[in-house]
Design an enzyme around this catalytic site. Structure first.
Site, PDB file in Angstrom:
ATOM      1  N   GLY A  26       0.878  -1.104  -0.199  1.00 47.25           N
ATOM      2  CA  GLY A  26      -0.234  -0.205  -0.015  1.00 47.25           C
ATOM      3  C   GLY A  26       1.049   1.233   0.186  1.00 47.25           C
ATOM      4  O   GLY A  26       2.266   0.779   0.097  1.00 47.25           O
ATOM      5  N   ALA A  29       0.948   9.458   2.140  1.00 49.74           N
ATOM      6  CA  ALA A  29       1.035  10.519   1.315  1.00 49.74           C
ATOM      7  C   ALA A  29       2.783  10.927   1.093  1.00 49.74           C
ATOM      8  O   ALA A  29       2.977  11.826   0.544  1.00 49.74           O
ATOM      9  CB  ALA A  29       0.495  11.709   2.297  1.00 49.74           C
ATOM     10  N   GLY A  31       4.941   7.911   1.404  1.00 46.73           N
ATOM     11  CA  GLY A  31       5.976   6.267   1.409  1.00 46.73           C
ATOM     12  C   GLY A  31       4.682   5.770   0.722  1.00 46.73           C
ATOM     13  O   GLY A  31       3.713   5.626   0.663  1.00 46.73           O
ATOM     14  N   ASP A 154      -4.802   8.434  15.188  1.00 47.06           N
ATOM     15  CA  ASP A 154      -5.775   8.860  13.646  1.00 47.06           C
ATOM     16  C   ASP A 154      -6.475   7.051  14.068  1.00 47.06           C
ATOM     17  O   ASP A 154      -5.595   5.715  12.845  1.00 47.06           O
ATOM     18  CB  ASP A 154      -4.466   8.323  13.231  1.00 47.06           C
ATOM     19  CG  ASP A 154      -4.591   8.788  11.198  1.00 47.06           C
ATOM     20  OD1 ASP A 154      -6.130   9.104  11.038  1.00 47.06           O
ATOM     21  OD2 ASP A 154      -4.196   7.994  10.640  1.00 47.06           O
TER      22      ASP A 154
END
Length: 426
Positions: A26, A29, A31, A154
């Site tokens: 995946g 932003a 890496g 987060d």
């Protein structure tokens, strides 16, 4: 237990010459996360290797004139990972520094994330019993993180991975921060601490010492400065992260609250949206959003755009349709808009939804709700990926990136994102 703390474990320096990187898992932003291992090691365990482009970091630094804040954020995340000694949190397995990229490796979780697992369910939702298991482990993970003075900021299903043993692992601490002048009201029980220390890597007591090696002075200067990145983080552009909220104000390390505008849109707490300052309570709000999504298959405040979503977070009550249950009551109390009235960890653990839970035994459950299938890990054919070229190609100039999007996705990249968070993925 003291002798466990005193033991040191050197975090190895990783080199591409010793790594077998087989596929991309995946992108985020800054890496890409790769599946990798060191075939020379006896166990040759699979690792999740997060690689970040130096060029992109430096380009952002020039755009916002942030004097190294992007480097500080990478270093801060790595230093946070060094602290962890808990079965529900990742181990820092190695660090990576080259002329083109920086990064680190943690344990690989082959069970994907809770969002992917939920979508496999017949009705795209979990039962109350399954939610109870994952909720209990999330409470334990957040309790431990908070005990270190770290606010996660987060929490979302995409950041909750499922390990090979079926237990969760909380990952991606890119948006976390340290609040030095406030401690949560409780800390993990001694039994949990002993279990965590006996199973996982010991803290490297030399993690804050200045390295002697000066090859990459600019990066190492920030890694060893002892300064957390929040002191100079700047606002990222909406084009870079269309539905993910990044830092828009500097942190206030001298107070017990942060004033940053940070998080992922659907999961941010009202006090972050209102800009009134926030503390550990924002993580319990996000837990309420995650439990709602596990129960109903959608987040509670999503609007047609960011403005409407934020308006709903500030003004609307969650629609807890269905019969009154302990789970719905827990969600309602977690989604209390006033952080002063919101539940905290001890009250959460005593709630009726967790009645009968033996908190010291949660990690000993032999048969969690879902065990990942065992087998050969997904490979990108027989070709070993040239990571630096891959990352350089992916994070090229904005014009090249637009042309790249028009032409299709980068070959070999396995998207792992959702509509709510296109770019911020671990």
């Amino acid at each position: 237990m003291n002798h466990v703390r005193d033991q040191q474990q050197e975090i190895p320096q990783l080199h591409f010459g010793n790594l077998e990187v087989v596929t991309a898992l995946g992108r985020g932003a800054k890496g890409v996360v790769f599946l990798a291992r060191n075939p020379a090691e006896d166990d040759a365990e699979w690792l999740a290797l997060k690689v970040i482009s130096r060029e992109l970091i430096e380009r952002k630094a020039k755009i916002v004139n942030n004097d190294g804040a992007e480097y500080r954020r990478v270093c801060f995340e790595r230093e946070v990972l060094r602290l962890f000694r808990h079965p529900l949190l990742p181990r820092l397995r190695g660090v990576l520094d080259t002329q083109k990229v920086v990064g680190y490796a943690i344990d690989y979780c082959n069970g994907r994330d809770l969002n992917a697992l939920r979508k496999k369910q017949t009705e795209k939702m979990f039962s109350d019993d399954v939610i109870r298991f994952y909720a209990a482990e999330l409470v334990m993970a957040l309790e431990y993180v908070h005990s270190l003075g770290i606010v996660y900021r987060d929490l979302k299903p995409e950041n909750v991975m499922v390990q090979h043993n079926g237990h969760i692992m909380l990952v991606d601490f890119d948006l976390s921060t340290r609040l030095s002048q406030k401690s949560p009201k409780s800390s993990p029980s001694p039994a949990s601490e002993v279990l965590a220390e006996s199973k996982f890597v010991k803290e490297d007591k030399n993690s804050k010492k200045i390295r002697k090696k000066k090859r990459f002075f600019h990066f190492h200067r920030f890694c060893n400065s002892g300064v957390s990145p929040e002191e100079s983080d700047q606002q990222a552009t909406a084009k870079e992260e269309p539905r993910s909220v990044r830092e828009s104000e500097s942190e206030s390390e001298s107070s017990e609250k942060s004033n940053s505008f940070v998080g992922t849109e659907d999961y941010v707490a009202p006090e972050i949206v209102a800009g009134k300052g926030h503390d550990f309570a924002v993580d319990w709000w996000s837990l309420g959003v995650v439990l709602y999504e596990m129960l109903y298959g959608t987040t509670p405040f999503r609007g047609t755009n960011r403005k409407e979503t934020f308006y709903r977070i500030l003004t609307k009550s969650p629609d807890l349709c269905g019969e009154a249950t302990a789970l719905r009551d827990l969600i309602r109390k977690l989604l209390e808009k006033d952080p002063r009235k919101r539940m905290e960890v001890e009250e959460i653990k005593r709630h009726d939804f967790f009645k009968g839970i033996e908190w010291d035994m949660v990690l000993e459950i032999p048969r969690p709700p879902s065990l990942p299938e065992t087998g050969e890990e997904e490979r990108n054919g027989d070709k070993i990926i040239d990571v630096e070229s891959f990352v350089e190609h992916l994070f090229c100039s904005e014009i090249e990136k637009k042309n790249q999007i028009k032409g299709g996705e980068v070959k070999g990249l396995i998207p792992n994102n959702t509509e709510s968070d296109i770019f911020h993925v671990f």
